[in-house]
Scaffold this active site. Sequence first.
Site, PDB file in Angstrom:
ATOM      1  N   MET A 170      53.125  43.362  53.877  1.00  0.00           N
ATOM      2  CA  MET A 170      52.715  44.761  54.043  1.00  0.00           C
ATOM      3  C   MET A 170      53.927  45.652  53.741  1.00  0.00           C
ATOM      4  O   MET A 170      54.977  45.526  54.361  1.00  0.00           O
ATOM      5  CB  MET A 170      52.247  45.014  55.477  1.00  0.00           C
ATOM      6  CG  MET A 170      50.953  44.312  55.862  1.00  0.00           C
ATOM      7  SD  MET A 170      49.547  44.695  54.796  1.00  0.00           S
ATOM      8  CE  MET A 170      49.404  46.472  54.994  1.00  0.00           C
ATOM      9  N   ASP A 187      50.983  44.945  49.727  1.00  0.00           N
ATOM     10  CA  ASP A 187      49.902  45.874  50.095  1.00  0.00           C
ATOM     11  C   ASP A 187      50.482  47.109  50.774  1.00  0.00           C
ATOM     12  O   ASP A 187      51.058  47.011  51.854  1.00  0.00           O
ATOM     13  CB  ASP A 187      48.926  45.150  51.035  1.00  0.00           C
ATOM     14  CG  ASP A 187      47.726  46.006  51.405  1.00  0.00           C
ATOM     15  OD1 ASP A 187      47.572  47.115  50.855  1.00  0.00           O
ATOM     16  OD2 ASP A 187      46.933  45.545  52.253  1.00  0.00           O
ATOM     17  N   SER A 196      42.026  48.440  46.405  1.00  0.00           N
ATOM     18  CA  SER A 196      41.527  48.495  47.781  1.00  0.00           C
ATOM     19  C   SER A 196      40.492  49.599  47.879  1.00  0.00           C
ATOM     20  O   SER A 196      40.784  50.763  47.577  1.00  0.00           O
ATOM     21  CB  SER A 196      42.676  48.794  48.757  1.00  0.00           C
ATOM     22  OG  SER A 196      42.132  49.273  49.973  1.00  0.00           O
ATOM     23  N   GLY A 248      45.291  51.199  46.687  1.00  0.00           N
ATOM     24  CA  GLY A 248      44.149  51.972  47.176  1.00  0.00           C
ATOM     25  C   GLY A 248      44.127  53.353  46.552  1.00  0.00           C
ATOM     26  O   GLY A 248      43.390  53.620  45.596  1.00  0.00           O
ATOM     27  N   ASP A 284      39.516  46.126  53.245  1.00  0.00           N
ATOM     28  CA  ASP A 284      40.291  46.293  54.475  1.00  0.00           C
ATOM     29  C   ASP A 284      39.358  46.387  55.674  1.00  0.00           C
ATOM     30  O   ASP A 284      38.591  47.338  55.807  1.00  0.00           O
ATOM     31  CB  ASP A 284      41.140  47.565  54.373  1.00  0.00           C
ATOM     32  CG  ASP A 284      42.266  47.404  53.371  1.00  0.00           C
ATOM     33  OD1 ASP A 284      43.104  46.511  53.580  1.00  0.00           O
ATOM     34  OD2 ASP A 284      42.297  48.156  52.382  1.00  0.00           O
ATOM     35  N   PHE A 300      46.199  52.833  57.319  1.00  0.00           N
ATOM     36  CA  PHE A 300      45.808  54.028  56.561  1.00  0.00           C
ATOM     37  C   PHE A 300      46.194  53.880  55.086  1.00  0.00           C
ATOM     38  O   PHE A 300      47.238  53.302  54.775  1.00  0.00           O
ATOM     39  CB  PHE A 300      46.527  55.271  57.109  1.00  0.00           C
ATOM     40  CG  PHE A 300      46.312  55.479  58.573  1.00  0.00           C
ATOM     41  CD1 PHE A 300      45.179  56.143  59.042  1.00  0.00           C
ATOM     42  CD2 PHE A 300      47.235  54.996  59.489  1.00  0.00           C
ATOM     43  CE1 PHE A 300      44.968  56.319  60.403  1.00  0.00           C
ATOM     44  CE2 PHE A 300      47.039  55.168  60.856  1.00  0.00           C
ATOM     45  CZ  PHE A 300      45.905  55.826  61.316  1.00  0.00           C
ATOM     46  N   MET A 344      42.389  43.328  59.623  1.00  0.00           N
ATOM     47  CA  MET A 344      43.287  43.999  60.567  1.00  0.00           C
ATOM     48  C   MET A 344      42.527  44.135  61.879  1.00  0.00           C
ATOM     49  O   MET A 344      42.100  45.224  62.278  1.00  0.00           O
ATOM     50  CB  MET A 344      43.708  45.367  60.000  1.00  0.00           C
ATOM     51  CG  MET A 344      44.724  45.234  58.878  1.00  0.00           C
ATOM     52  SD  MET A 344      44.840  46.711  57.855  1.00  0.00           S
ATOM     53  CE  MET A 344      43.524  46.393  56.699  1.00  0.00           C
ATOM     54  N   HIS A 392      39.938  44.216  47.010  1.00  0.00           N
ATOM     55  CA  HIS A 392      40.580  44.094  48.322  1.00  0.00           C
ATOM     56  C   HIS A 392      39.786  44.925  49.334  1.00  0.00           C
ATOM     57  O   HIS A 392      39.560  46.112  49.128  1.00  0.00           O
ATOM     58  CB  HIS A 392      42.018  44.611  48.187  1.00  0.00           C
ATOM     59  CG  HIS A 392      42.849  44.513  49.418  1.00  0.00           C
ATOM     60  ND1 HIS A 392      43.585  43.393  49.750  1.00  0.00           N
ATOM     61  CD2 HIS A 392      43.098  45.418  50.399  1.00  0.00           C
ATOM     62  CE1 HIS A 392      44.249  43.609  50.869  1.00  0.00           C
ATOM     63  NE2 HIS A 392      43.970  44.836  51.296  1.00  0.00           N
ATOM     64  N   HIS A 443      41.082  41.551  53.960  1.00  0.00           N
ATOM     65  CA  HIS A 443      42.296  41.801  54.743  1.00  0.00           C
ATOM     66  C   HIS A 443      41.864  42.187  56.151  1.00  0.00           C
ATOM     67  O   HIS A 443      41.440  43.312  56.391  1.00  0.00           O
ATOM     68  CB  HIS A 443      43.097  42.924  54.060  1.00  0.00           C
ATOM     69  CG  HIS A 443      44.348  43.292  54.784  1.00  0.00           C
ATOM     70  ND1 HIS A 443      45.102  44.399  54.447  1.00  0.00           N
ATOM     71  CD2 HIS A 443      45.011  42.699  55.820  1.00  0.00           C
ATOM     72  CE1 HIS A 443      46.150  44.482  55.241  1.00  0.00           C
ATOM     73  NE2 HIS A 443      46.117  43.476  56.097  1.00  0.00           N
ATOM     74  N   MET A 491      39.060  46.883  59.568  1.00  0.00           N
ATOM     75  CA  MET A 491      39.829  47.460  60.679  1.00  0.00           C
ATOM     76  C   MET A 491      38.920  47.618  61.894  1.00  0.00           C
ATOM     77  O   MET A 491      37.783  48.079  61.757  1.00  0.00           O
ATOM     78  CB  MET A 491      40.377  48.827  60.276  1.00  0.00           C
ATOM     79  CG  MET A 491      41.243  48.798  59.030  1.00  0.00           C
ATOM     80  SD  MET A 491      41.977  50.416  58.722  1.00  0.00           S
ATOM     81  CE  MET A 491      42.887  50.084  57.210  1.00  0.00           C
TER      82      MET A 491
END
Length: 221
Positions: free
Chosen positions: A140, A178, A11, A200, A38, A146, A71, A36, A69, A40
């Site tokens: 998750m 994850d 990540s 990550g 993320d 975070f 979010m 990956h 991913h 957000m």
Amino acid sequence: MSIKNIKLAPSILSADFSKLGEEVALATESGADMIHIDIMDGKFVPNITFGASMVSAIRRWTNLPLDIHMMVTEPEKQIPLFIDAGADIINVHIETCTHLHRIIQMIKSNNIRAGIALNPGTAITTLSEVIEELDQIVIMSVNPGFPGQNFIPKTLNKVSDLRNQINKDGLNTDIEIDGGINKSSIKAAVEAGANILVAGSAVYNSNASVSDCIHELKNSI
Ligand code: DX5
Ligand code: ZN
């Protein structure tokens, strides 16, 4: 599950954002299986990270599959942008989807792999009406938002229950885990039945090179 079916997905949330292209290339050269990313939006989770234009910039630095991913609230508004940007897999959070079935079809009708992510507090039974439609399920193992949080061991029960169900139903669904994956937690995640491991802070950190971290993680399985 044979080791060749296990995939490591670094990540980039923990990477140096000022040189993301190089960071992605490093992971690619070091044996990562996918990247990956993320997304957000500052609403579903407090942080704000990347939009689709960042995904198309990253697309130029790797040939690996890009695992998005999301979010974000109302993911359906952004999905077409990520498809155009070069996404290979798009995961939406079940907690954000009013029209879950429609959103899955939207992703799949563009020949993109579709995944649903579940927060630690969300049960796998919520997937019962759509599980056969899914290419992957993201469990998750931290609350999203975070990097660098502690792994929540209880989420392994969901992974193993899901693996049993997938096997029983004869499905081919990937299980991605994850959050909090590191050299101490990765083996248990695989033993529970996860076959895609997102990491990550265990890949991008100041203690060791990306290459050393990826090799150490793979050797810890
Ligand atoms: C958390 C993100 C993760 C995050 C994982 O909301 O979905 O992908 O980057 O970071 P680590 O591996 O440090 O827990
Ligand atoms: Zn993630």
